[in-house]
Design a protein around this motif. Structure first.
Motif, PDB file in Angstrom:
ATOM      1  N   LEU A  49       0.792  -1.229   0.041  1.00  0.00           N
ATOM      2  CA  LEU A  49       0.073  -0.025   0.035  1.00  0.00           C
ATOM      3  C   LEU A  49       0.922   1.144   0.008  1.00  0.00           C
ATOM      4  CD1 LEU A  49      -2.694  -1.052   2.468  1.00  0.00           C
ATOM      5  CD2 LEU A  49      -2.856  -0.920  -0.035  1.00  0.00           C
ATOM      6  N   ILE A  50       2.096   1.346   0.578  1.00  0.00           N
ATOM      7  CA  ILE A  50       3.113   2.140   0.525  1.00  0.00           C
ATOM      8  C   ILE A  50       4.365   1.508   0.352  1.00  0.00           C
ATOM      9  CG2 ILE A  50       1.771   3.733   1.845  1.00  0.00           C
ATOM     10  CD1 ILE A  50       3.535   3.099   4.307  1.00  0.00           C
ATOM     11  N   THR A  51       5.492   2.070   0.095  1.00  0.00           N
ATOM     12  CA  THR A  51       6.718   1.431  -0.143  1.00  0.00           C
ATOM     13  C   THR A  51       7.384   1.629   1.142  1.00  0.00           C
ATOM     14  OG1 THR A  51       7.899   3.602  -0.997  1.00  0.00           O
ATOM     15  CG2 THR A  51       6.906   2.291  -2.501  1.00  0.00           C
ATOM     16  N   PHE A  52       8.397   0.714   1.377  1.00  0.00           N
ATOM     17  CA  PHE A  52       9.519   1.010   2.622  1.00  0.00           C
ATOM     18  C   PHE A  52       9.856   2.481   2.495  1.00  0.00           C
ATOM     19  CE2 PHE A  52      13.518   1.286   4.103  1.00  0.00           C
ATOM     20  CZ  PHE A  52      13.235   0.808   5.468  1.00  0.00           C
ATOM     21  N   ASP A  53      10.527   2.909   1.441  1.00  0.00           N
ATOM     22  CA  ASP A  53      10.958   4.187   1.340  1.00  0.00           C
ATOM     23  C   ASP A  53       9.909   5.454   1.819  1.00  0.00           C
ATOM     24  OD1 ASP A  53      13.634   3.611   0.756  1.00  0.00           O
ATOM     25  OD2 ASP A  53      13.269   3.728  -1.277  1.00  0.00           O
ATOM     26  N   GLU A  54       8.625   5.342   1.333  1.00  0.00           N
ATOM     27  CA  GLU A  54       7.721   6.022   1.883  1.00  0.00           C
ATOM     28  C   GLU A  54       7.553   6.037   3.342  1.00  0.00           C
ATOM     29  OE1 GLU A  54       4.713   6.442  -2.006  1.00  0.00           O
ATOM     30  OE2 GLU A  54       4.412   4.651  -0.765  1.00  0.00           O
ATOM     31  N   ALA A  55       7.258   4.711   3.782  1.00  0.00           N
ATOM     32  CA  ALA A  55       7.226   4.578   5.429  1.00  0.00           C
ATOM     33  C   ALA A  55       8.435   5.272   6.152  1.00  0.00           C
ATOM     34  CB  ALA A  55       6.865   3.380   5.666  1.00  0.00           C
ATOM     35  N   ARG A  56       9.641   5.054   5.552  1.00  0.00           N
ATOM     36  CA  ARG A  56      10.868   5.732   6.237  1.00  0.00           C
ATOM     37  C   ARG A  56      10.812   7.209   6.350  1.00  0.00           C
ATOM     38  NH1 ARG A  56      16.448   3.660   4.235  1.00  0.00           N
ATOM     39  NH2 ARG A  56      17.659   4.956   5.636  1.00  0.00           N
ATOM     40  N   TRP A  57      10.007   7.790   5.094  1.00  0.00           N
ATOM     41  CA  TRP A  57      10.238   9.123   4.892  1.00  0.00           C
ATOM     42  C   TRP A  57       9.183   9.586   5.744  1.00  0.00           C
ATOM     43  CZ3 TRP A  57       6.044  11.950   2.738  1.00  0.00           C
ATOM     44  CH2 TRP A  57       6.133  13.265   2.651  1.00  0.00           C
ATOM     45  N   ARG A  58       8.236   9.131   5.565  1.00  0.00           N
ATOM     46  CA  ARG A  58       6.912   9.564   6.470  1.00  0.00           C
ATOM     47  C   ARG A  58       6.773   9.532   7.951  1.00  0.00           C
ATOM     48  NH1 ARG A  58       1.553  10.110   4.833  1.00  0.00           N
ATOM     49  NH2 ARG A  58       0.136  10.033   6.289  1.00  0.00           N
ATOM     50  N   TYR A  59       7.538   8.507   8.506  1.00  0.00           N
ATOM     51  CA  TYR A  59       7.653   8.176  10.089  1.00  0.00           C
ATOM     52  C   TYR A  59       9.202   8.322  10.454  1.00  0.00           C
ATOM     53  CZ  TYR A  59       3.144   6.526   8.921  1.00  0.00           C
ATOM     54  OH  TYR A  59       1.624   6.598   8.575  1.00  0.00           O
ATOM     55  N   LEU A  60      10.152   8.635   9.726  1.00  0.00           N
ATOM     56  CA  LEU A  60      11.570   9.043  10.028  1.00  0.00           C
ATOM     57  C   LEU A  60      12.053   7.679  10.753  1.00  0.00           C
ATOM     58  CD1 LEU A  60      11.307  12.519  11.577  1.00  0.00           C
ATOM     59  CD2 LEU A  60      11.667  11.991   9.105  1.00  0.00           C
ATOM     60  N   LEU A  61      11.860   6.577  10.053  1.00  0.00           N
ATOM     61  CA  LEU A  61      12.348   5.342  10.553  1.00  0.00           C
ATOM     62  C   LEU A  61      13.687   4.763   9.711  1.00  0.00           C
ATOM     63  CD1 LEU A  61       9.090   3.273  10.068  1.00  0.00           C
ATOM     64  CD2 LEU A  61       9.944   4.403  12.076  1.00  0.00           C
ATOM     65  N   SER A  62      14.502   4.317  10.622  1.00  0.00           N
ATOM     66  CA  SER A  62      15.570   3.544  10.233  1.00  0.00           C
ATOM     67  C   SER A  62      15.395   2.093   9.517  1.00  0.00           C
ATOM     68  CB  SER A  62      16.752   3.646  11.035  1.00  0.00           C
ATOM     69  OG  SER A  62      16.383   2.822  12.012  1.00  0.00           O
ATOM     70  N   ARG A  63      16.227   1.579   8.821  1.00  0.00           N
ATOM     71  CA  ARG A  63      16.016   0.309   8.290  1.00  0.00           C
ATOM     72  C   ARG A  63      15.884  -0.579   9.573  1.00  0.00           C
ATOM     73  NH1 ARG A  63      15.324  -2.393   3.958  1.00  0.00           N
ATOM     74  NH2 ARG A  63      16.116  -0.725   2.784  1.00  0.00           N
ATOM     75  N   SER A  64      16.840  -0.496  10.447  1.00  0.00           N
ATOM     76  CA  SER A  64      16.739  -1.290  11.647  1.00  0.00           C
ATOM     77  C   SER A  64      15.601  -1.183  12.582  1.00  0.00           C
ATOM     78  CB  SER A  64      18.078  -1.221  12.265  1.00  0.00           C
ATOM     79  OG  SER A  64      18.412   0.141  12.968  1.00  0.00           O
ATOM     80  N   GLU A  65      15.169   0.051  12.569  1.00  0.00           N
ATOM     81  CA  GLU A  65      13.748   0.211  13.443  1.00  0.00           C
ATOM     82  C   GLU A  65      12.697  -0.477  12.807  1.00  0.00           C
ATOM     83  OE1 GLU A  65      11.475   3.640  15.910  1.00  0.00           O
ATOM     84  OE2 GLU A  65      12.709   4.179  13.945  1.00  0.00           O
ATOM     85  N   PHE A  66      12.470  -0.392  11.710  1.00  0.00           N
ATOM     86  CA  PHE A  66      11.501  -1.187  10.636  1.00  0.00           C
ATOM     87  C   PHE A  66      11.500  -2.516  10.889  1.00  0.00           C
ATOM     88  CE2 PHE A  66       9.366  -2.836   6.988  1.00  0.00           C
ATOM     89  CZ  PHE A  66       8.160  -2.380   7.207  1.00  0.00           C
ATOM     90  N   GLU A  67      12.775  -2.976  10.607  1.00  0.00           N
ATOM     91  CA  GLU A  67      13.140  -4.567  10.702  1.00  0.00           C
ATOM     92  C   GLU A  67      12.625  -4.918  12.090  1.00  0.00           C
ATOM     93  OE1 GLU A  67      17.107  -4.950   9.428  1.00  0.00           O
ATOM     94  OE2 GLU A  67      16.491  -4.859   7.409  1.00  0.00           O
ATOM     95  N   SER A  68      12.987  -4.316  13.384  1.00  0.00           N
ATOM     96  CA  SER A  68      12.425  -4.525  14.488  1.00  0.00           C
ATOM     97  C   SER A  68      10.966  -4.670  14.821  1.00  0.00           C
ATOM     98  CB  SER A  68      13.288  -3.776  15.857  1.00  0.00           C
ATOM     99  OG  SER A  68      12.539  -2.402  15.907  1.00  0.00           O
ATOM    100  N   TRP A  69      10.339  -3.616  13.983  1.00  0.00           N
ATOM    101  CA  TRP A  69       8.854  -3.818  14.133  1.00  0.00           C
ATOM    102  C   TRP A  69       8.265  -5.042  13.412  1.00  0.00           C
ATOM    103  CZ3 TRP A  69       6.691   1.728  12.571  1.00  0.00           C
ATOM    104  CH2 TRP A  69       7.177   2.645  13.420  1.00  0.00           C
ATOM    105  N   GLU A  70       9.054  -5.200  12.380  1.00  0.00           N
ATOM    106  CA  GLU A  70       8.683  -6.523  11.636  1.00  0.00           C
ATOM    107  C   GLU A  70       8.796  -7.861  12.447  1.00  0.00           C
ATOM    108  OE1 GLU A  70       9.435  -6.412   6.820  1.00  0.00           O
ATOM    109  OE2 GLU A  70      11.167  -6.135   8.187  1.00  0.00           O
TER     110      GLU A  70
END
Length: 76
Positions: A49-70
């Motif tokens: 529904l959104i790309t990882f880059d969009e989520a990262r930009w929108r929510y100021l997430l690092s890749r490691s933070e997103f991976e921890s959420w996963e």
């Protein structure tokens, strides 16, 4: 005549906002990140529904933070 913020930012920004709204995601990074909200963002990215880059930009997430959420979602 005044322009709205979405008019100034352009069609690409409007499309990103529309996709995020369809996924019922919080409007920006300035939110309390409950488990439910983290899961919503992870699912939105997984369901494309959104790309990882969009989520990262929108929510100021690092890749490691997103991976921890996963990982949290998988462990639940």
């Amino acid at each position: 005549m005044s322009q709205s913020v979405s008019d100034i930012r352009g069609p690409a920004a409007q499309r990103r906002e529309n996709r995020a709204a369809k996924a019922k995601l919080p409007p920006s990074y300035d939110v309390h990140w409950s488990q439910r909200r983290k899961a919503e963002v992870v699912r939105a990215v997984r369901d494309k529904l959104i790309t990882f880059d969009e989520a990262r930009w929108r929510y100021l997430l690092s890749r490691s933070e997103f991976e921890s959420w996963e990982q949290e979602l998988e462990d639940a």
